[in-house]
Motif scaffolding. Structure first.
Motif, mmCIF file in Angstrom:
data_model
loop_
_atom_site.group_PDB
_atom_site.id
_atom_site.type_symbol
_atom_site.label_atom_id
_atom_site.label_comp_id
_atom_site.label_asym_id
_atom_site.label_seq_id
_atom_site.Cartn_x
_atom_site.Cartn_y
_atom_site.Cartn_z
ATOM 1 N N ARG A 168 10.049 9.453 -6.532
ATOM 2 C CA ARG A 168 12.098 8.955 -5.902
ATOM 3 C C ARG A 168 11.887 8.673 -4.614
ATOM 4 O O ARG A 168 11.497 10.009 -3.656
ATOM 5 C CB ARG A 168 12.331 10.862 -6.882
ATOM 6 N N VAL A 188 5.553 6.538 -10.246
ATOM 7 C CA VAL A 188 6.512 6.825 -10.412
ATOM 8 C C VAL A 188 6.785 8.008 -9.071
ATOM 9 O O VAL A 188 6.701 9.375 -8.944
ATOM 10 C CB VAL A 188 7.579 8.092 -11.924
ATOM 11 N N LEU A 232 14.251 5.360 -8.409
ATOM 12 C CA LEU A 232 12.903 5.191 -8.184
ATOM 13 C C LEU A 232 12.124 4.202 -8.788
ATOM 14 O O LEU A 232 12.494 3.099 -8.372
ATOM 15 C CB LEU A 232 12.738 5.615 -9.997
ATOM 16 N N LYS A 291 5.296 7.374 -17.577
ATOM 17 C CA LYS A 291 4.174 8.703 -17.693
ATOM 18 C C LYS A 291 3.463 9.177 -18.448
ATOM 19 O O LYS A 291 2.633 9.503 -19.118
ATOM 20 C CB LYS A 291 4.883 9.619 -17.042
ATOM 21 N N GLU A 346 11.791 7.438 -16.219
ATOM 22 C CA GLU A 346 10.271 8.561 -15.129
ATOM 23 C C GLU A 346 9.506 8.688 -16.935
ATOM 24 O O GLU A 346 8.439 9.063 -17.127
ATOM 25 C CB GLU A 346 10.848 9.614 -15.154
ATOM 26 N N ILE A 387 8.580 2.370 -9.201
ATOM 27 C CA ILE A 387 7.711 2.542 -10.019
ATOM 28 C C ILE A 387 6.968 1.163 -9.867
ATOM 29 O O ILE A 387 6.962 0.473 -10.387
ATOM 30 C CB ILE A 387 8.630 2.161 -11.398
ATOM 31 N N ASP A 440 16.043 10.287 -15.942
ATOM 32 C CA ASP A 440 14.327 11.643 -16.140
ATOM 33 C C ASP A 440 13.687 11.102 -17.193
ATOM 34 O O ASP A 440 12.617 10.462 -17.962
ATOM 35 C CB ASP A 440 14.957 12.888 -16.738
#
Length: 730
Positions: A417, A415, A645, A374, A370, A647, A367
């Motif tokens: 999942r 990003v 993740l 962002k 991420e 990215i 988290d």
């Protein structure tokens, strides 16, 4: 550092005291002598065990530590000081451990005071702790830490009596009695205490009340995860008493150890004084004490919670200089403070730290990562142009999966999942994840270390005989853990299951050669092994030179593990290799080796089903175009179920027009769904994968006329079904 000519600098705030080195040595010898006496009395009868006041005090403190009874420990300390009992290093360690734990708001019961609490490094938790005490209280406690305390400040009163014992009402109602789970927890929390006026009387009472605690069926039996929340008043009292006890330890010239230094650091953490906590670690080195990972936690937590990036990384630098390596809690705390401060270079550094030491991140760390990608700052960092050949060479030199040359590309990151398929392709972006090479020299050294440990633990040169046997009958392309397979889903060993797995894995090997079956001798000579079917199977394995029976008294785990390492081959077992035996191998190379070589299995109606090693290394990966793939820790049965993740961003070396991206945009909400068209590049018949909506600033429509992609009917159907307008960016 010699004990005769060094200065003893123990800091409580700004006060530094000097102590004669020779007296320290004498005191240390006396402390060791006292400890030896205690140990001797503990080995004797129950009567001699509590003959000395020092031994009685130790017994009482051990019970307080086991139960997390901070108020009982404080009362024991008061009675010991009243009787002028000389406290040893061990006594002080238990007292400081309990005081430092209570000062943070949570007491974690322990078997002894040798532990100094958990390594919880959540800056949020620390902020809550400091906030709950209040700024005025912190200021007041800070002054307490910088002076010698007046014993009258404790203001502890003894009043009334219950069952003939005086009752001290610490912070609760004296009319309460100990009955049931709630009251027993209150007792441990200090809200209700029964305190006799003598040390021996108090210890005897604690023993009686131990029966109450033992009848409480919560988490006390194994002491795992069991915590006691303490009140604000007890937090303040524990902090006050903790610094008082530390001051007395200095005055008595009792040598500090790692546990006591760490406890004082934790009390400094409760004050929000990171400098004091860090100074405790520095003092350890002055006294020739090696700090442990937990020793750095308090200082790091304070600096991170206050947003002091420079001091936080100063702590990390000190750790590395002294051979202490941060783990995920420390790296997560450093990551958070770096993101908050917008330090993109630090975030990049920490991602690679996580790659090497953690490999798969926790959901909380995921988290956090991420959140970074962002952020607006992450959008702005990176190179627009770079030497592609240099990046490829760096990846090659690093073994694959990373280059370490800094952020690549510019612009907004996306990003998602997602999952990684059995072919090693990311199901979101279609990028092929790599299998990172294992260093051959590192592998050879790993095999030697396993052999050395096994030879040391096995008797009568049995392991050396096995090594010679392997040299003669090897090599093998697979090794089978016979016991793990033969006992699968039942308690009775079945050779037929081993035979099914052996036949199954054999058909998958390039040479179709028999795998090596490792079985303990007792499995082969057991009662049921004389049955015709079982005997026939064992004889078949022996005739094929595919069976090695480990001798009585040996541990067959060492044998199959070493054989798999030696031949760099597959090992078929569901043993996750997490017990103490495998812990001897360390947490660096072993997990990488295990990931590359272990084959899991299960049985279906048609026979054994094998789950081969993952098609890529399950570790943080950085690609040559600056994209990232980060695996998240989870209890998945198979690797193709693990969440990653994914990215990426458009402005990389494989920008729009080269990576085959297309987008589906909703005309009314201005959202787009990203579709990766990878058929032309990877030969995959799955022409695209729909992903979750993401923000889009583009809605220019371009119609794809070429039938090369072969997906126009599907796209037109998608437009009609979802009222979408297709937006391609080629």
């Amino acid at each position: 550092m010699g004990s005769g000519d060094k200065k003893l600098a123990r800091k409580t705030g700004k006060t530094v005291s000097k102590v004669d080195g020779e007296k320290i040595g004498e005191r240390f010898k006396k402390s060791r002598s006292n400890k030896s006496e205690v140990e001797k009395t503990e080995k004797g009868s129950r009567k001699t065990k509590v003959d000395t006041p020092e031994a009685t005090l130790r017994v009482g403190l051990d019970m307080c530590s086991k139960r997390g009874d901070i108020m009982g420990a404080i009362r024991l300390y008061e009675l010991a000081r009243k009787d002028e009992i000389k406290l040893s290093q061990y006594h002080y360690a238990v007292l400081l451990y309990l005081c430092s734990s209570a000062a943070t708001g949570v007491v974690q019961p322990a078997k002894s005071g040798s532990g100094s609490g958990s390594r919880s490094l959540s800056p949020m938790d620390l902020s809550k702790e400091n906030a709950s005490v209040g700024s005025e209280d912190l200021s007041e406690m800070g002054e307490m830490a910088k002076r010698t305390y007046d014993r009258s400040e404790l203001n502890i009163k003894e009043q009334k009596s219950v069952n003939g014992f005086p009752v001290e009402v610490a912070l609760g109602d004296s009319s309460k009695s100990l009955s049931g789970k709630k009251d027993a927890k209150n007792y441990a929390n200090g809200t209700v205490q029964l305190y006799p006026e003598t040390l021996n009387g108090l210890v005897q009472l604690m023993k009686k009340n131990a029966a109450v605690s033992s009848n409480i069926k919560d988490d006390r039996d194994d002491q795992t995860g069991y915590e006691i929340q303490v009140s604000e008043d007890i937090k303040r009292l524990a902090l006050q008493k903790g610094f008082e006890i530390h001051e007395e330890m200095q005055m008595e010239k009792v040598p500090m150890n790692e546990a006591t230094f760490t406890s004082v650091a934790r009390m400094a953490m409760s004050l929000g004084d990171g400098d004091m906590a860090f100074d405790m670690v520095k003092q350890m080195k002055e006294f020739g004490i090696n700090p442990r990972l937990r020793s750095y936690g308090p200082a790091l937590a304070v600096f991170c919670s206050k947003g002091d990036v420079d001091k936080a990384f100063m702590v990390e630098k000190h750790m590395l200089e002294h051979g202490v390596y941060p783990e995920e809690p420390e790296l997560e705390a450093l990551m958070k403070v770096s993101i908050e401060a917008g330090k993109s270079d630090k975030v990049y550094y920490l991602l690679h730290k996580l790659r090497t030491s953690v490999r798969q991140v926790s959901p909380a760390t995921a988290d956090l990562i991420e959140w970074w990608f962002k952020s607006k700052i992450a959008t702005r960092v990176g190179k627009r142009k770079w030497d592609k050949e240099l990046i490829i060479e760096a990846i090659k030199n690093g073994g694959g999966g990373w280059h370490g040359q800094g952020w690549l590309g510019k612009g907004k990151w996306t990003v998602f999942r997602t999952l990684v398929g059995s072919d090693g392709l990311c199901k979101c972006c279609g990028e092929k994840l790599v299998t990172i090479d294992l260093d051959p020299i590192e592998t050879e050294n790993f095999a030697k270390s396993v052999a050395a440990i096994a030879a040391q633990r096995e008797k009568h040169s049995s392991f050396q005989k096995f090594q010679k046997w392997l040299d003669y009958y090897g090599p093998f392309e697979a090794v089978v853990d016979g016991a793990n397979i033969g006992l699968y889903s039942q308690r009775r060993f079945k050779p037929s299951k081993v035979n099914a797995v052996v036949n199954g894995i054999r058909q998958m090997l390039p040479s179709k050669k028999w795998p090596l079956i490792v079985l303990h001798n007792r499995r082969i000579t057991a009662e049921k092994m004389d049955e015709p079917l079982n005997r026939a199977l064992i004889d078949k394995w022996k005739n094929a030179d595919a069976l090695y029976a480990t001798p009585t008294g040996s541990n067959d785990d060492w044998y199959w593990l070493y054989a798999a390492i030696k031949f760099r081959c597959l090992i078929v077992t569901n043993d996750e290799m997490r017990d103490h035996l495998f812990q001897l191998l360390g947490n660096d190379f072993f997990p990488k080796w295990k990931e590359r070589h272990q084959v899991h299995f299960r049985f279906s109606e048609t026979g054994p089903v094998f789950h081969m090693p993952p098609p890529c290394s399950v570790v943080i990966q950085e690609s040559e175009n600056g994209h990232w793939h980060i695996p998240i820790v989870s209890e998945v049965e198979h690797e193709d179920q693990r969440t990653w993740l994914c990215i990426t961003r458009a402005n990389s070396s494989l920008a729009a027009g080269q990576d085959g991206e297309s987008h589906i945009s909703h005309s009314s909400t201005r959202k787009k769904i990203q579709v990766k068209l990878t058929a032309a590049r990877h030969g995959n018949q799955d022409n695209g994968t729909l992903q979750e909506p993401q923000e889009s600033g583009t809605n220019s429509k371009t119609i794809l006329q070429s039938s090369t992609w072969g997906i126009l009917p599907e796209l037109e159907a998608a437009e009609k079904l979802g009222s979408y307008v297709i937006d391609f960016q080629i």
